[in-house]
Scaffold this motif. Structure first.
Motif, PDB file in Angstrom:
ATOM      1  N   LEU A 185      32.098 -34.427 -16.263  1.00  0.00           N
ATOM      2  CA  LEU A 185      31.858 -34.638 -14.622  1.00  0.00           C
ATOM      3  C   LEU A 185      30.495 -34.147 -14.281  1.00  0.00           C
ATOM      4  O   LEU A 185      30.171 -33.165 -14.570  1.00  0.00           O
ATOM      5  CB  LEU A 185      32.922 -33.698 -14.042  1.00  0.00           C
ATOM      6  N   PRO A 186      29.750 -34.899 -13.545  1.00  0.00           N
ATOM      7  CA  PRO A 186      28.446 -34.402 -13.105  1.00  0.00           C
ATOM      8  C   PRO A 186      28.443 -33.024 -12.411  1.00  0.00           C
ATOM      9  O   PRO A 186      29.137 -33.021 -11.509  1.00  0.00           O
ATOM     10  CB  PRO A 186      27.833 -35.615 -12.445  1.00  0.00           C
ATOM     11  N   VAL A 187      27.583 -32.294 -12.610  1.00  0.00           N
ATOM     12  CA  VAL A 187      27.385 -30.838 -11.838  1.00  0.00           C
ATOM     13  C   VAL A 187      27.240 -31.380 -10.350  1.00  0.00           C
ATOM     14  O   VAL A 187      27.507 -30.479  -9.589  1.00  0.00           O
ATOM     15  CB  VAL A 187      26.261 -30.077 -12.372  1.00  0.00           C
ATOM     16  N   GLU A 188      26.444 -32.289 -10.391  1.00  0.00           N
ATOM     17  CA  GLU A 188      26.065 -32.857  -8.807  1.00  0.00           C
ATOM     18  C   GLU A 188      27.087 -33.227  -7.856  1.00  0.00           C
ATOM     19  O   GLU A 188      27.083 -33.029  -6.591  1.00  0.00           O
ATOM     20  CB  GLU A 188      24.817 -33.950  -8.761  1.00  0.00           C
ATOM     21  N   SER A 242      32.197 -23.597 -17.583  1.00  0.00           N
ATOM     22  CA  SER A 242      31.848 -24.336 -15.834  1.00  0.00           C
ATOM     23  C   SER A 242      31.003 -23.529 -15.152  1.00  0.00           C
ATOM     24  O   SER A 242      29.892 -23.914 -14.576  1.00  0.00           O
ATOM     25  CB  SER A 242      33.061 -24.927 -15.432  1.00  0.00           C
ATOM     26  N   VAL A 243      31.656 -22.212 -14.913  1.00  0.00           N
ATOM     27  CA  VAL A 243      30.612 -21.304 -13.847  1.00  0.00           C
ATOM     28  C   VAL A 243      29.382 -20.996 -14.649  1.00  0.00           C
ATOM     29  O   VAL A 243      28.404 -21.118 -14.097  1.00  0.00           O
ATOM     30  CB  VAL A 243      31.285 -20.089 -13.836  1.00  0.00           C
ATOM     31  N   LEU A 244      29.180 -20.943 -16.074  1.00  0.00           N
ATOM     32  CA  LEU A 244      27.965 -20.684 -16.811  1.00  0.00           C
ATOM     33  C   LEU A 244      27.104 -21.865 -16.746  1.00  0.00           C
ATOM     34  O   LEU A 244      25.902 -21.568 -16.370  1.00  0.00           O
ATOM     35  CB  LEU A 244      28.255 -20.265 -18.285  1.00  0.00           C
ATOM     36  N   LEU A 245      27.461 -22.949 -16.705  1.00  0.00           N
ATOM     37  CA  LEU A 245      26.786 -24.124 -16.450  1.00  0.00           C
ATOM     38  C   LEU A 245      26.137 -24.539 -15.218  1.00  0.00           C
ATOM     39  O   LEU A 245      25.160 -24.802 -15.045  1.00  0.00           O
ATOM     40  CB  LEU A 245      27.548 -25.411 -17.154  1.00  0.00           C
ATOM     41  N   LEU A 246      26.855 -24.114 -14.100  1.00  0.00           N
ATOM     42  CA  LEU A 246      26.537 -24.201 -12.772  1.00  0.00           C
ATOM     43  C   LEU A 246      25.283 -23.161 -12.331  1.00  0.00           C
ATOM     44  O   LEU A 246      24.576 -23.456 -11.613  1.00  0.00           O
ATOM     45  CB  LEU A 246      27.734 -23.997 -11.840  1.00  0.00           C
ATOM     46  N   HIS A 352      17.503 -27.328 -16.726  1.00  0.00           N
ATOM     47  CA  HIS A 352      18.162 -28.684 -16.364  1.00  0.00           C
ATOM     48  C   HIS A 352      18.336 -28.988 -17.773  1.00  0.00           C
ATOM     49  O   HIS A 352      19.438 -29.518 -18.077  1.00  0.00           O
ATOM     50  CB  HIS A 352      17.466 -29.426 -15.625  1.00  0.00           C
ATOM     51  N   THR A 353      17.403 -29.128 -18.748  1.00  0.00           N
ATOM     52  CA  THR A 353      17.383 -29.510 -20.160  1.00  0.00           C
ATOM     53  C   THR A 353      18.648 -28.524 -20.867  1.00  0.00           C
ATOM     54  O   THR A 353      19.235 -29.366 -21.669  1.00  0.00           O
ATOM     55  CB  THR A 353      16.151 -29.559 -20.948  1.00  0.00           C
ATOM     56  N   VAL A 354      18.239 -27.489 -20.775  1.00  0.00           N
ATOM     57  CA  VAL A 354      19.392 -26.686 -21.494  1.00  0.00           C
ATOM     58  C   VAL A 354      20.745 -26.885 -21.097  1.00  0.00           C
ATOM     59  O   VAL A 354      21.668 -27.019 -21.938  1.00  0.00           O
ATOM     60  CB  VAL A 354      18.929 -25.262 -21.509  1.00  0.00           C
ATOM     61  N   ALA A 355      20.961 -26.840 -19.720  1.00  0.00           N
ATOM     62  CA  ALA A 355      22.321 -27.351 -19.135  1.00  0.00           C
ATOM     63  C   ALA A 355      23.074 -28.608 -19.744  1.00  0.00           C
ATOM     64  O   ALA A 355      24.005 -28.563 -20.018  1.00  0.00           O
ATOM     65  CB  ALA A 355      22.442 -27.046 -17.727  1.00  0.00           C
ATOM     66  N   ARG A 360      26.840 -31.607 -23.335  1.00  0.00           N
ATOM     67  CA  ARG A 360      27.307 -32.418 -24.277  1.00  0.00           C
ATOM     68  C   ARG A 360      27.956 -31.669 -25.465  1.00  0.00           C
ATOM     69  O   ARG A 360      28.733 -31.936 -26.133  1.00  0.00           O
ATOM     70  CB  ARG A 360      26.182 -33.238 -24.768  1.00  0.00           C
ATOM     71  N   ILE A 361      27.202 -30.552 -25.871  1.00  0.00           N
ATOM     72  CA  ILE A 361      28.000 -29.934 -26.915  1.00  0.00           C
ATOM     73  C   ILE A 361      29.149 -29.384 -26.710  1.00  0.00           C
ATOM     74  O   ILE A 361      30.371 -29.229 -27.395  1.00  0.00           O
ATOM     75  CB  ILE A 361      27.016 -28.636 -27.105  1.00  0.00           C
TER      76      ILE A 361
END
Length: 384
Positions: A185-188, A242-246, A352-355, A360-361
């Motif tokens: 699911l996209p973060v946006e 999910s909280v970490l990626l946000l 943004h690239t890291v997230a 994907r990982i």
């Protein structure tokens, strides 16, 4: 285990023998236990009952006494007995439960019990269990130098599966896919946390439902319970990640630590962030950009400006014009190229690239784990 059955007991009483010719050809008569005519009845009880010990027999049912001294007592019984259930393979389990019948005050020399036959013609099928086998056996036990007789009825029951397949197994396996969809699911969209928490609460409900449907025992743990618990842990982990990626997506403008930049300067990072494509829209294995280090023998060209962008296979790439060279290169999406030293170009990795790479990982990691868990659980059930 609750069982309703019809029991017939027969024995011979030498004190109730008569010559039917002397009594007008009467060869039998009926008598109730509460009648004035007292008839001896054996004190037989169910040994493994979970309620009060009650003598088998009902005063409402008459007994038949024949001239030969044979007494027949028929009575209906409703039994609640203890059954040591093995719920490891629930809901695909098979249980073997015993009904133990014995005497308390009589020895084998006084009352010797045997089983003549077990009839199942009037058996009514149960909506949850299938009666696979019903067998009887006789045992002798010695207590204080006195031998007593025990009768054991063994019921082999197989749990019917369609109800549990539709209402438990299939929904659980479909629900486990939501742990994977969270990272797709996209973060946006702003719904990632809502989806992960909803999945977590759904697993909590399933845990309570399974706990209520299982007997309270610690001798065996059901595979389905371990499966739900493992996917519940994955769901908790999905919420945390999910909280970490946000948080990482919200760090735009901040510098990525050098250690993370080095970790993400590789071909895997390019693949996880949609990668680099050559002039023909396909990956160029010989292109130095695939190595993310841009090692060259000569001096690195200097980026002057970006004239325009070009769309290849639905992806937009900036076209960079290099000073002193006619070569035009496309940059990677989300990765800026900077000049670091003569003979070397390195991509400037942002948060943004890291997230995106971590998305994907985590997606493929959770997908692999969920498939392995489902495969192991299914294999155990099928092998049983």
């Amino acid at each position: 285990m609750k069982v309703t059955a019809w029991c017939t007991a027969k024995w011979k009483d030498e004190l109730l023998v008569w010559d039917k010719i002397q009594y007008g050809g009467s060869g039998k008569f009926y008598v109730h236990a509460e009648d004035e005519f007292d008839v001896w009845t054996p004190y037989i009880i169910v040994m493994n009952t979970i309620g009060d010990f009650v003598k088998l027999g009902n005063a409402d049912f008459p007994m038949v006494v024949k001239s030969s001294g044979e007494v027949t007592m028929e009575t209906g019984v409703s039994l609640s007995t203890h059954c040591d259930a093995d719920i490891t393979y629930y809901p695909f389990d098979t249980q073997s439960c015993d009904i133990v019948i014995g005497t308390v005050v009589y020895t084998q020399s006084q009352v010797n019990m045997t089983i003549e036959e077990i009839l199942t013609e009037n058996y009514r099928e149960n909506g949850e269990w299938e009666l696979v086998n019903l067998a009887g056996s006789r045992h002798e036990i010695t207590l204080d130098e006195e031998t007593e007789t025990l009768l054991t009825l063994t019921l082999t029951l197989k749990r019917l599966r369609p109800f549990f397949l539709i209402n438990l197994v299939v929904p659980l396996m479909l629900l486990s896919a939501l742990n994977v969809v969270v990272f797709a699911l996209p973060v946006e969209s702003g719904e990632r946390i809502s989806l992960s928490i909803t999945t977590l609460l759904t697993y909590a409900v399933f845990l309570s439902v399974i706990g209520d449907s299982l007997p309270n025992t610690s001798r065996s743990s059901p595979i389905v319970g371990v499966y739900v618990l493992s996917t519940f842990v994955l769901s908790v982990l999905a919420v945390c990640l999910s909280v970490l990626l946000l948080n990482l997506h919200g760090r735009q403008g901040e510098t990525v630590p050098v250690c993370l930049q080095r970790a993400f300067r590789c071909r895997l990072c390019a693949c996880l962030t949609s990668g680099y494509r050559g002039w023909n829209g396909k990956e160029n294995a010989n292109d130095p950009r695939g190595d993310c280090s841009y090692r060259k023998t000569g001096p690195a060209p200097e980026v002057v400006s970006v004239e325009k962008t070009e769309v290849v296979n639905g992806e937009e790439f900036p076209i960079e014009v290099h000073k002193g060279s006619r070569r035009i290169e496309r940059g990677m999406v989300g990765v800026d190229v900077k000049k670091t030293a003569p003979g070397k170009l390195e991509p400037d990795v942002d948060w943004h690239t890291v997230a995106r790479a971590l998305d994907r990982i985590f997606f493929w990691s959770f997908l692999t784990v969920c498939m392995l868990v489902c495969l192991v659980v299914t294999t155990l059930w099928v092998s049983h």
